[in-house]
Design a protein around this motif. Structure first.
Motif, short mmCIF file in Angstrom:
data_model
loop_
_atom_site.label_atom_id
_atom_site.label_comp_id
_atom_site.label_asym_id
_atom_site.label_seq_id
_atom_site.Cartn_x
_atom_site.Cartn_y
_atom_site.Cartn_z
N UNK A 117 0.86 -1.18 0.00
CA UNK A 117 0.00 0.00 0.00
C UNK A 117 0.90 1.23 0.00
N UNK A 118 0.65 2.14 -0.94
CA UNK A 118 1.51 3.31 -1.13
C UNK A 118 0.66 4.56 -1.26
N UNK A 119 1.10 5.65 -0.63
CA UNK A 119 0.44 6.94 -0.76
C UNK A 119 1.31 7.87 -1.58
N UNK A 130 -2.13 19.20 -4.81
CA UNK A 130 -2.95 19.15 -6.02
C UNK A 130 -3.82 17.89 -6.01
N UNK A 131 -3.25 16.77 -5.53
CA UNK A 131 -3.98 15.50 -5.49
C UNK A 131 -3.36 14.57 -4.47
N UNK A 132 -4.20 13.66 -3.98
CA UNK A 132 -3.75 12.56 -3.10
C UNK A 132 -4.16 11.26 -3.78
N UNK A 133 -3.21 10.35 -3.89
CA UNK A 133 -3.37 9.08 -4.61
C UNK A 133 -3.01 7.96 -3.66
N UNK A 134 -3.79 6.89 -3.66
CA UNK A 134 -3.44 5.69 -2.89
C UNK A 134 -3.39 4.52 -3.86
N UNK A 135 -2.24 3.85 -3.90
CA UNK A 135 -2.06 2.72 -4.79
C UNK A 135 -1.88 1.42 -4.03
N UNK A 136 -2.45 0.37 -4.58
CA UNK A 136 -2.29 -0.97 -4.02
C UNK A 136 -1.51 -1.80 -5.02
#
Length: 144
Positions: A117-119, A130-136
């Protein structure tokens, strides 16, 4: 873990990421620059061009996502095992325009077995979010 072991892991991850980015034609076409590539942590920047804007003359959200996704890809490919996205979400916080520089910083939150899990935070040249992204992520059985 010794400093030598940590250094060897960092070097292996950096080599794997350089190889991955050398083949990443989309990121290259968008002018992305890798500022940092450490295991579990990456920083990538991109200057917004006119052809990256939508019909409202603001940065196309898909390109903000692409920048965040590239930083995520670098951060989660921590060794020579091919790791890909299992899913990702983004929240857009502020619009930007051509001429601005966006920077995405990806940080590992957790990694267990084959998943992670990465932010990713994307900021403009003033440091405004500008943006917040959460990747799995999920690691495959392939090596780079």
């Amino acid at each position: 873990m010794t400093d030598a072991t940590t250094d060897a892991m960092t070097d292996a991850a950096s080599r794997a990421n350089r190889a991955m980015m050398d083949r990443d034609l989309a990121s290259a076409a968008l002018g992305m620059v890798v500022e940092r590539d450490d295991p579990g942590h990456a920083v990538v920047s991109m200057r917004v061009r006119e052809d990256m804007t939508n019909g409202f003359h603001i940065t196309h959200g898909g390109l903000v996502f692409t920048l965040a996704d590239t930083a995520f890809a670098i951060a989660c490919n921590e060794d020579d095992t091919v790791t890909v996205a299992a899913g990702a979400d983004i929240t857009f916080l502020k619009s930007t325009r051509a001429g601005q520089t966006l920077t995405a910083t990806a940080v590992r939150r957790t990694r267990s077995g084959r998943t992670g899990l990465y932010d990713v935070t994307v900021v403009d040249e003033h440091g405004d979010a500008v943006a917040e992204f959460r990747g799995r992520s999920i690691s495959t059985n392939r090596t780079i």
